[in-house]
Scaffold this active site. Structure first.
Site, PDB file in Angstrom:
ATOM      1  N   ASP A   1      38.094 -74.377   9.417  1.00 22.93           N
ATOM      2  CA  ASP A   1      38.267 -74.641  10.837  1.00 22.93           C
ATOM      3  C   ASP A   1      37.676 -76.011  11.177  1.00 22.93           C
ATOM      4  O   ASP A   1      36.509 -76.285  10.883  1.00 22.93           O
ATOM      5  CB  ASP A   1      37.562 -73.535  11.623  1.00 22.93           C
TER       6      ASP A   1
ATOM      7  N   ASP B   1      49.647 -75.693  16.315  1.00 24.39           N
ATOM      8  CA  ASP B   1      50.176 -74.394  16.697  1.00 24.39           C
ATOM      9  C   ASP B   1      50.379 -74.373  18.212  1.00 24.39           C
ATOM     10  O   ASP B   1      49.442 -74.598  18.970  1.00 24.39           O
ATOM     11  CB  ASP B   1      49.202 -73.293  16.283  1.00 24.39           C
TER      12      ASP B   1
ATOM     13  N   LYS C   1      52.743 -68.370  24.449  1.00 27.56           N
ATOM     14  CA  LYS C   1      52.490 -67.436  25.548  1.00 27.56           C
ATOM     15  C   LYS C   1      51.355 -67.948  26.434  1.00 27.56           C
ATOM     16  O   LYS C   1      50.337 -68.427  25.936  1.00 27.56           O
ATOM     17  CB  LYS C   1      52.154 -66.050  25.002  1.00 27.56           C
TER      18      LYS C   1
ATOM     19  N   THR D   1      57.326 -85.269   9.405  1.00 29.96           N
ATOM     20  CA  THR D   1      56.835 -84.121   8.649  1.00 29.96           C
ATOM     21  C   THR D   1      57.841 -82.977   8.689  1.00 29.96           C
ATOM     22  O   THR D   1      58.810 -82.985   9.449  1.00 29.96           O
ATOM     23  CB  THR D   1      55.502 -83.623   9.232  1.00 29.96           C
TER      24      THR D   1
ATOM     25  N   TYR E   1      57.417 -80.152   9.957  1.00 25.11           N
ATOM     26  CA  TYR E   1      57.379 -79.520  11.269  1.00 25.11           C
ATOM     27  C   TYR E   1      58.252 -80.282  12.262  1.00 25.11           C
ATOM     28  O   TYR E   1      58.927 -79.679  13.102  1.00 25.11           O
ATOM     29  CB  TYR E   1      55.941 -79.420  11.760  1.00 25.11           C
TER      30      TYR E   1
END
Length: 233
Positions: A117, A139, A143, A212, A214
């Site tokens: 982390d 990320d 929601k 990338t 992503y």
């Protein structure tokens, strides 16, 4: 001895995915300890002593990439900037293994890898020690009730701001419009200025950008990348 207590932190992302290939397990066994930035984990550094970045990289400027995914951008920057030392933080062990393979193939020597982390890493980065930071396709936590988990919250931005030098650059790339909104609200509140003066400043990628996996996924699915540049006030 210090009286600082280990903070309680929830972690919501994935730590492991598909079964690692034999070659990837070899990379982790043979290379990860050597490329570690130092005693970051509380078990190894209970006093939270600052990392010795001079010992790690010598007099080089130091950059940080938070959540490097598969590591393609991290290796690209290391190849393009051998005069810089770069730390990558990523808790997803499959991504760490992918990066280690890329480092072997590229032969770069100015990278350090923290498999955990980024908040723990920032606990031990000296104040005003970083010259640049990257947050690329984090990320999105789409929601509304999960927006507090995003990186662009004070829990993450305040320690990052502490670790960055005045004038240091913080780059954020995302294809999620609501993430852009939150970033533009929260990042300036934590000591940064957004540098954009015209639309192309956030629509066009940086000159040294490498697309990338992503980003390629976002483009295939019809989402628009945004490239935000901030400077530590």
């Amino acid at each position: 001895m210090t009286d600082r207590k280990r903070p309680h932190r929830n972690f919501y992302g994935r730590l492991k995915g598909k079964t690692l290939k034999a070659s990837q397990r070899t990379y982790l066994d043979e290379d990860l300890d050597r490329l570690s930035p130092g005693p970051v984990d509380w078990a190894l550094n209970p006093e939270r002593s600052p990392l010795d970045l001079g010992k790690l990289f010598g007099p080089k400027p130091v950059w940080l990439e938070v959540g490097f995914g598969g590591g393609e951008h991290l290796v690209h920057q290391a190849q393009q900037n051998p005069q810089v030392g770069i730390i990558g933080a990523e808790p997803y062990i499959n991504g760490v293994a992918m990066l280690l393979g890329k480092i072997r193939r590229a032969g770069v020597e100015n990278l350090s890898v923290y498999p955990g982390d980024a908040r723990d890493l920032m606990d031990v980065l000296p104040a005003q020690s970083l010259d640049r930071a990257f947050l690329l396709y984090p990320d999105p936590w789409p929601k509304s009730r999960h927006h507090r988990r995003r990186f662009v919250t004070p829990e993450h931005l305040e320690p990052l701001a502490r670790a960055l030098k005045p004038g240091a650059v913080f780059r954020v790339a995302t294809d999620i419009e609501d993430y852009v909104r939150q970033a533009l609200q929260e990042i300036p509140r934590c000591g940064f200025d957004w540098t954009a003066r015209r639309p192309n400043d956030w629509r066009a990628p940086w000159d040294d950008w490498i697309s990338t996996r992503y980003e390629q996924k976002a483009l295939r699915e019809g989402r628009t990348p945004h490239y935000l540049t901030f400077v530590r006030r």
